[in-house]
Write a protein that holds these residues in place. Structure first.
Motif, PDB file in Angstrom:
ATOM      1  N   PHE A  64       0.796  -1.222   0.000  1.00  0.00           N
ATOM      2  CA  PHE A  64       0.000   0.000   0.000  1.00  0.00           C
ATOM      3  C   PHE A  64       0.834   1.280   0.000  1.00  0.00           C
ATOM      4  CE2 PHE A  64      -2.136   3.252   2.601  1.00  0.00           C
ATOM      5  CZ  PHE A  64      -3.006   3.656   1.621  1.00  0.00           C
ATOM      6  N   ASP A  65       1.872   1.294   0.797  1.00  0.00           N
ATOM      7  CA  ASP A  65       2.656   2.524   0.898  1.00  0.00           C
ATOM      8  C   ASP A  65       3.863   2.549  -0.014  1.00  0.00           C
ATOM      9  OD1 ASP A  65       1.175   4.055   2.445  1.00  0.00           O
ATOM     10  OD2 ASP A  65       2.319   3.785   4.290  1.00  0.00           O
ATOM     11  N   GLU A  66       3.952   1.576  -0.882  1.00  0.00           N
ATOM     12  CA  GLU A  66       5.179   1.494  -1.647  1.00  0.00           C
ATOM     13  C   GLU A  66       5.272   2.524  -2.765  1.00  0.00           C
ATOM     14  OE1 GLU A  66       5.594  -2.620  -2.549  1.00  0.00           O
ATOM     15  OE2 GLU A  66       5.836  -3.090  -0.437  1.00  0.00           O
ATOM     16  N   ARG A  67       4.129   3.129  -3.057  1.00  0.00           N
ATOM     17  CA  ARG A  67       4.172   4.175  -4.068  1.00  0.00           C
ATOM     18  C   ARG A  67       5.020   5.327  -3.570  1.00  0.00           C
ATOM     19  NH1 ARG A  67      -1.393   6.667  -6.032  1.00  0.00           N
ATOM     20  NH2 ARG A  67      -2.432   4.702  -6.295  1.00  0.00           N
ATOM     21  N   SER A  68       5.964   5.732  -4.305  1.00  0.00           N
ATOM     22  CA  SER A  68       6.738   6.890  -3.876  1.00  0.00           C
ATOM     23  C   SER A  68       6.907   7.794  -5.074  1.00  0.00           C
ATOM     24  CB  SER A  68       8.084   6.452  -3.320  1.00  0.00           C
ATOM     25  OG  SER A  68       8.952   6.189  -4.381  1.00  0.00           O
ATOM     26  N   ALA A 321      -0.425  15.388   4.661  1.00  0.00           N
ATOM     27  CA  ALA A 321      -1.629  15.096   3.875  1.00  0.00           C
ATOM     28  C   ALA A 321      -1.271  14.901   2.403  1.00  0.00           C
ATOM     29  CB  ALA A 321      -2.649  16.220   4.043  1.00  0.00           C
ATOM     30  N   LEU A 322      -0.343  15.704   1.899  1.00  0.00           N
ATOM     31  CA  LEU A 322       0.073  15.544   0.496  1.00  0.00           C
ATOM     32  C   LEU A 322       0.684  14.163   0.294  1.00  0.00           C
ATOM     33  CD1 LEU A 322       1.713  18.973  -0.499  1.00  0.00           C
ATOM     34  CD2 LEU A 322      -0.549  18.123  -1.092  1.00  0.00           C
ATOM     35  N   ARG A 323       1.496  13.748   1.249  1.00  0.00           N
ATOM     36  CA  ARG A 323       2.135  12.429   1.112  1.00  0.00           C
ATOM     37  C   ARG A 323       1.103  11.302   1.214  1.00  0.00           C
ATOM     38  NH1 ARG A 323       7.367  10.645   3.801  1.00  0.00           N
ATOM     39  NH2 ARG A 323       6.995   9.090   2.189  1.00  0.00           N
ATOM     40  N   CYS A 324       0.119  11.485   2.083  1.00  0.00           N
ATOM     41  CA  CYS A 324      -0.926  10.464   2.195  1.00  0.00           C
ATOM     42  C   CYS A 324      -1.763  10.435   0.919  1.00  0.00           C
ATOM     43  CB  CYS A 324      -1.831  10.743   3.393  1.00  0.00           C
ATOM     44  SG  CYS A 324      -1.006  10.492   4.964  1.00  0.00           S
ATOM     45  N   ALA A 325      -2.089  11.616   0.403  1.00  0.00           N
ATOM     46  CA  ALA A 325      -2.902  11.678  -0.822  1.00  0.00           C
ATOM     47  C   ALA A 325      -2.174  10.990  -1.975  1.00  0.00           C
ATOM     48  CB  ALA A 325      -3.211  13.127  -1.172  1.00  0.00           C
ATOM     49  N   MET A 326      -0.876  11.079  -1.946  1.00  0.00           N
ATOM     50  CA  MET A 326      -0.089  10.477  -3.024  1.00  0.00           C
ATOM     51  C   MET A 326      -0.295   8.959  -3.090  1.00  0.00           C
ATOM     52  SD  MET A 326       3.686  11.803  -3.799  1.00  0.00           S
ATOM     53  CE  MET A 326       4.616  10.478  -3.092  1.00  0.00           C
ATOM     54  N   VAL A 327      -0.492   8.349  -1.934  1.00  0.00           N
ATOM     55  CA  VAL A 327      -0.719   6.901  -1.979  1.00  0.00           C
ATOM     56  C   VAL A 327      -2.206   6.547  -2.112  1.00  0.00           C
ATOM     57  CG1 VAL A 327       1.381   6.206  -0.774  1.00  0.00           C
ATOM     58  CG2 VAL A 327      -0.660   6.693   0.552  1.00  0.00           C
ATOM     59  N   ILE A 425       4.635  16.085  14.023  1.00  0.00           N
ATOM     60  CA  ILE A 425       4.162  15.705  12.680  1.00  0.00           C
ATOM     61  C   ILE A 425       5.329  15.761  11.680  1.00  0.00           C
ATOM     62  CG2 ILE A 425       2.624  16.353  10.757  1.00  0.00           C
ATOM     63  CD1 ILE A 425       1.050  15.030  12.923  1.00  0.00           C
ATOM     64  N   ALA A 426       6.237  16.688  11.890  1.00  0.00           N
ATOM     65  CA  ALA A 426       7.415  16.746  11.001  1.00  0.00           C
ATOM     66  C   ALA A 426       8.181  15.428  11.070  1.00  0.00           C
ATOM     67  CB  ALA A 426       8.317  17.916  11.386  1.00  0.00           C
ATOM     68  N   ILE A 427       8.272  14.870  12.269  1.00  0.00           N
ATOM     69  CA  ILE A 427       8.963  13.585  12.419  1.00  0.00           C
ATOM     70  C   ILE A 427       8.144  12.464  11.783  1.00  0.00           C
ATOM     71  CG2 ILE A 427       9.731  11.841  14.099  1.00  0.00           C
ATOM     72  CD1 ILE A 427      10.498  14.133  15.978  1.00  0.00           C
ATOM     73  N   LEU A 428       6.842  12.424  12.112  1.00  0.00           N
ATOM     74  CA  LEU A 428       6.005  11.312  11.645  1.00  0.00           C
ATOM     75  C   LEU A 428       5.865  11.285  10.122  1.00  0.00           C
ATOM     76  CD1 LEU A 428       3.208  11.309  14.373  1.00  0.00           C
ATOM     77  CD2 LEU A 428       5.201   9.812  14.175  1.00  0.00           C
ATOM     78  N   SER A 429       5.853  12.465   9.515  1.00  0.00           N
ATOM     79  CA  SER A 429       5.673  12.528   8.056  1.00  0.00           C
ATOM     80  C   SER A 429       6.998  12.395   7.321  1.00  0.00           C
ATOM     81  CB  SER A 429       5.038  13.865   7.688  1.00  0.00           C
ATOM     82  OG  SER A 429       5.911  14.919   8.068  1.00  0.00           O
ATOM     83  N   LEU A 571       4.970   7.907   8.210  1.00  0.00           N
ATOM     84  CA  LEU A 571       5.391   7.637   6.837  1.00  0.00           C
ATOM     85  C   LEU A 571       6.903   7.493   6.795  1.00  0.00           C
ATOM     86  CD1 LEU A 571       3.196  10.400   5.241  1.00  0.00           C
ATOM     87  CD2 LEU A 571       2.867   7.957   4.887  1.00  0.00           C
ATOM     88  N   GLU A 572       7.328   6.521   6.027  1.00  0.00           N
ATOM     89  CA  GLU A 572       8.768   6.353   5.875  1.00  0.00           C
ATOM     90  C   GLU A 572       9.334   7.514   5.074  1.00  0.00           C
ATOM     91  OE1 GLU A 572       9.776   2.498   4.217  1.00  0.00           O
ATOM     92  OE2 GLU A 572       7.807   1.867   4.903  1.00  0.00           O
ATOM     93  N   GLU A 573      10.605   7.684   5.235  1.00  0.00           N
ATOM     94  CA  GLU A 573      11.280   8.713   4.470  1.00  0.00           C
ATOM     95  C   GLU A 573      11.148   8.378   2.986  1.00  0.00           C
ATOM     96  OE1 GLU A 573      15.537  10.906   5.247  1.00  0.00           O
ATOM     97  OE2 GLU A 573      15.224   8.848   5.828  1.00  0.00           O
TER      98      GLU A 573
END
Ligand code: GLC
Length: 590
Positions: A64-68, A321-327, A425-429, A571-573
Motif C-alpha cells: 500500500f505505501d510502496e508508491r513513492s 496530507a500531500l504524502r498520504c494523498a499520493m498513496v 508531525i514533522a517527524i512522523l511525516s 510515513l517512511e522517508e
C-alpha cells in the motif's frame, strides 16, 4: 449560519413536499428549503457500514505505501541509495509485519460500542476505554464520532460536538483495537458534510472545506436526526479549520493502512473529496513560498495567538496530507493531474521547511550575525529578519545538541516559539530529515523541564506575556501566560510524542512521559489542559473528561506496547525527497 443536513429517518417524506430537489454528483438527493437550511436525504446503504473489515488482504496492505515519487508522472531521476542508516530500519520492518486485525492486549470486548468491560489488568486503561465509549456519538444507530468532552459541570459551548481534529486519536484507538467501523462511518459522514454549500454571511467558502465539528440533533417528536456542522461560521472568532481537511486525508490513509481495505479510499466520492481538499491548497496564486498562507487560529490553536501567516502546524499537516494523498489517489486522468502537482509541491515544501524553518545552535548563531536590507538573489538573509527581533529566551533555550522547526517564517518574521504538534508531525511525516528528527528528540530531552515538566506536553513554548500578550492575543483572558494555548500543557499531545519517540528509536522518552500522565490524569478527571510553567495545575477553564486526553493516553499505551501500530500514522522517508538541504554556512552566511 449553520448548515443543516436533515436525515429523514422514518417517515418524514411528507415534510419534503415544499422543498426543491436536485441530484448531486454522488447520487444523493439534496433538497434546499426556503428558510435556507439545507436538507438532505441520503441514499447510501447504512447496513454496509457495520460490516466487519472484509478481505483483509495482507499482500495489498504491504504494498500500500510502496508508491513513492519514483512512480509519479514527473520523470524524476532515481535517487542514489541513501546512506546506511539504522534510523528507519526498525520502522521499515514494523511496516511490513503489521497485522491489520491484531488487537492490543488490554482491550475491551468488541461489544458493538457498548459499555461492557472485561477484566482489565490496568484500571486506568479500563477506565479510559469506558470513558471513550461513553463519548461515542450515534447517528441513525451508527457510531459516527466522539464528543469533545463529557463534562456536564461547565457551559458546553461546542464541547458536545464531534471535532474532526479531536476525533483523530479516538479513531486511532479504535483502529488499533480492531474496530474500524466507526472510523469508516466518520470518514463518510464528514465527506457528506463537505459537499454542502458553506457560507459566512454572504461569502461562500471553498467547496473542499471540511467542517471543524458537527453534532447530531435528535427530534423525538418527529423521529428524525439532524446533523449540524460548523465550518467556522459559528466558531468563536469565526476561525477556519484549515487542519480538518488534512486530518481527514491522514485518517483515510490510517484506516486503509490498518484494515487493508482499499475500497473506501477508492470510492469515487472519497477520491473527489480528496481532490477538493487538495484544490484548496494547491491552487496558484500570488505566493512566493510553497508553504500555505493562513489566518490566525486555523488549527488546534483555534484562537488568536499569532499563528497566522505560515504556522508550523499547518505546514507539517499539509506536507503529511500531500504524502498520504499520493498513496491514496487513483492514477486516473483526474488523479494524475493532482499527483503531478503534489510531487512538485512536496519537493518545494520540503526544501523550504528544512532550510528556513529549521533552527539549531549553528543556525541561531548565523541569524544573530545577519546583515539586513540585502537585495537580489545573492541575499543571505532572504527574509530580511532583524537580529534584534531574536527573543532573549532563545539563547538559553537552545541546547548545544538539538534543534527544532520554529513556529513561523515570513517576510521579516521568524516566530521562534517551539510548537509540539508541528514538530511531532514533522517527524512522523518524515518532513524532518533523519538528523533533524534526532535533533528534535535531543532538544526534548535536554529541555524536559520546560517542555514536559510535571505534565506532558507544552502546546507551545514559551508563553507570551504582558505587552506582547496584549498585542498578539488581543488581551485574551483564556490565553493568559502559561495557560491554554499560551504555553499550557495538553495531555492529548502524549500520543504524538510517543509516536515520534518510537519512530526515532527513543521509546524511553515516551515511557517517562506516560509515567507522568499515569500519576495524575485519571485522578484529575482527564482534563483538557494544565496550567503553569511546569503544567502543575489543572487548567483554569479546562473541561474534564476531555475525549482526546483519554484517547491520546490509550493510543500512547497501545503504541508503546505494540510499536507496529506506528505504521498507520507514520510515513517512511521518501528517498526522492532527500534533496540536499543547504548547509547553513553555505546558504545563510557566505
Ligand atoms: C479547543 C481547542 C481545539 C479543540 C476544541 C475541542 O477549542 O483549542 O483544538 O478542537 O477545543 O476540544
Amino acid at each position: 449560519m449553520w448548515v443543516y443536513l436533515e436525515l429523514a429517518r422514518m417517515s418524514t417524506l411528507s415534510r419534503l413536499s415544499n422543498l426543491s430537489t436536485d441530484v448531486s454528483q454522488n447520487g444523493c438527493i439534496k433538497t434546499v428549503d426556503s428558510s435556507s437550511n439545507v436538507v438532505e436525504l441520503e441514499d447510501f446503504d447504512f447496513s454496509k457500514l457495520s460490516d466487519r473489515p472484509q478481505n483483509l488482504n495482507l499482500e495489498r496492505q504491504r504494498s500500500f505505501d510502496e508508491r513513492s515519487l519514483t512512480e509519479m508522472p514527473m520523470g524524476l531521476s532515481p535517487h542514489p541509495p541513501s546512506r546506511a542508516e539504522n534510523f528507519n530500519r526498525a520502522f521499515d520492518n514494523l511496516d511490513s509485519v503489521f497485522s491489520p486485525v491484531k488487537r492490543s492486549g488490554y482491550t475491551t470486548p468488541l461489544s458493538q460500542y457498548g459499555f461492557g468491560m472485561s477484566c482489565e489488568p490496568n484500571p486506568m486503561i479500563a477506565e479510559a476505554w469506558e470513558n471513550l465509549r461513553r463519548s461515542l456519538v450515534y447517528f441513525r444507530g451508527q457510531p459516527v464520532g466522539t464528543i469533545a468532552a463529557f463534562d456536564n459541570s461547565d457551559e458546553k459551548l461546542n464541547y458536545d460536538q464531534v471535532f474532526v481534529r479531536d476525533f483523530v486519536p479516538s479513531a486511532l484507538a479504535f483502529l488499533m483495537n480492531g474496530e474500524p467501523e466507526i472510523v469508516k462511518n466518520f470518514i463518510l459522514k464528514t465527506l457528506r458534510l463537505q459537499s454542502w454549500e458553506k457560507k459566512i454571511d454572504r461569502f461562500q467558502l471553498g467547496e473542499g472545506v471540511m467542517p471543524a465539528s458537527f453534532k447530531v440533533l435528535h427530534d423525538p417528536a418527529r423521529n428524525t436526526e439532524t446533523l449540524i456542522a460548523d465550518f467556522g461560521e459559528s466558531a468563536i472568532g469565526r476561525v477556519a479549520p484549515v487542519d480538518s481537511g488534512f486530518w481527514w486525508i491522514i485518517l483515510l490513509r490510517a484506516y486503509t493502512k490498518s484494515t487493508g481495505d482499499t475500497s473506501l479510499a477508492e470510492r469515487p466520492e472519497c477520491q473527489r473529496g480528496m481532490r477538493l481538499i487538495l484544490s484548496l491548497c494547491l491552487s496558484e496564486g500570488f505566493d512566493t513560498f510553497p508553504t500555505l498562507l493562513c489566518a490566525d487560529g486555523c488549527c488546534m490553536i483555534d484562537r488568536r495567538m499569532g499563528v497566522y501567516g505560515y504556522p508550523i502546524e499547518i505546514q507539517t499537516l499539509f506536507f503529511m496530507a500531500l504524502r498520504c494523498a499520493m498513496v491514496l489517489l487513483k492514477h486516473d486522468a483526474q488523479g494524475k493531474e493532482f499527483l503531478e502537482r503534489i510531487v512538485k509541491r512536496l519537493h518545494a515544501l520540503s526544501y523550504h521547511m528544512r532550510s528556513y524553518f529549521w533552527l539549531d545552535m549553528k543556525q541561531l548563531n548565523d541569524i544573530y550575525r545577519f546583515k539586513t536590507e540585502e537585495y537580489s538573489h545573492t541575499a543571505v538573509n532572504k527574509f530580511n529578519v532583524m537580529p534584534d527581533s531574536l527573543p532573549e529566551w532563545i539563547f538559553d533555550f537552545m541546547p548545544m545538541l538539538g534543534g527544532y522547526f520554529i513556529g513561523n517564517v515570513g517576510p521579516s518574521k521568524m516566530d521562534f516559539r517551539w510548537f509540539c504538534l508541528g514538530n511531532c508531525i514533522a517527524i512522523l511525516s518524515s518532513l524532518a530529515t533523519h538528523e533533524q528528527a534526532t535533533a528534535i528528540m535531543d532538544l526534548i530531552e535536554s529541555r524536559w523541564e520546560e517542555l514536559v515538566g510535571d505534565m506532558p506536553l507544552k502546546v507551545c513554548y514559551p508563553a507570551i506575556e504582558s505587552h506582547e500578550w496584549r498585542i498578539v492575543t488581543g488581551c485574551d483572558p483564556k490565553n493568559t501566560r502559561w495557560s491554554y494555548h499560551n504555553g499550557g500543557s495538553w495531555p492529548v499531545l502524549l500520543w504524538l510524542l510517543t509516536a515520534a519517540c518510537i519512530k526515532t528509536g527513543r521509546p524511553q522518552i515516551a515511557r517517562r512521559a506516560i509515567e507522568l500522565v499515569e500519576s495524575r490524569l485519571s485522578k484529575d478527571g482527564w482534563p483538557e489542559y494544565y496550567d503553569g510553567k511546569h503544567g502543575r495545575y489543572i487548567g483554569k477553564q479546562a473541561r474534564k473528561y476531555q475525549t482526546w486526553s483519554i484517547a491520546g493516553y490509550l493510543v500512547a499505551k497501545m503504541m508503546i506496547e505494540d510499536p507496529s501500530h506506528l505504521g498507520m500514522i507514520a510515513l517512511e522517508e521518501d528517498k526522492h525527497l532527500k534533496q540536499p538541504v543547504l548547509k547553513r554556512s553555505a546558504s545563510w552566511t557566505t
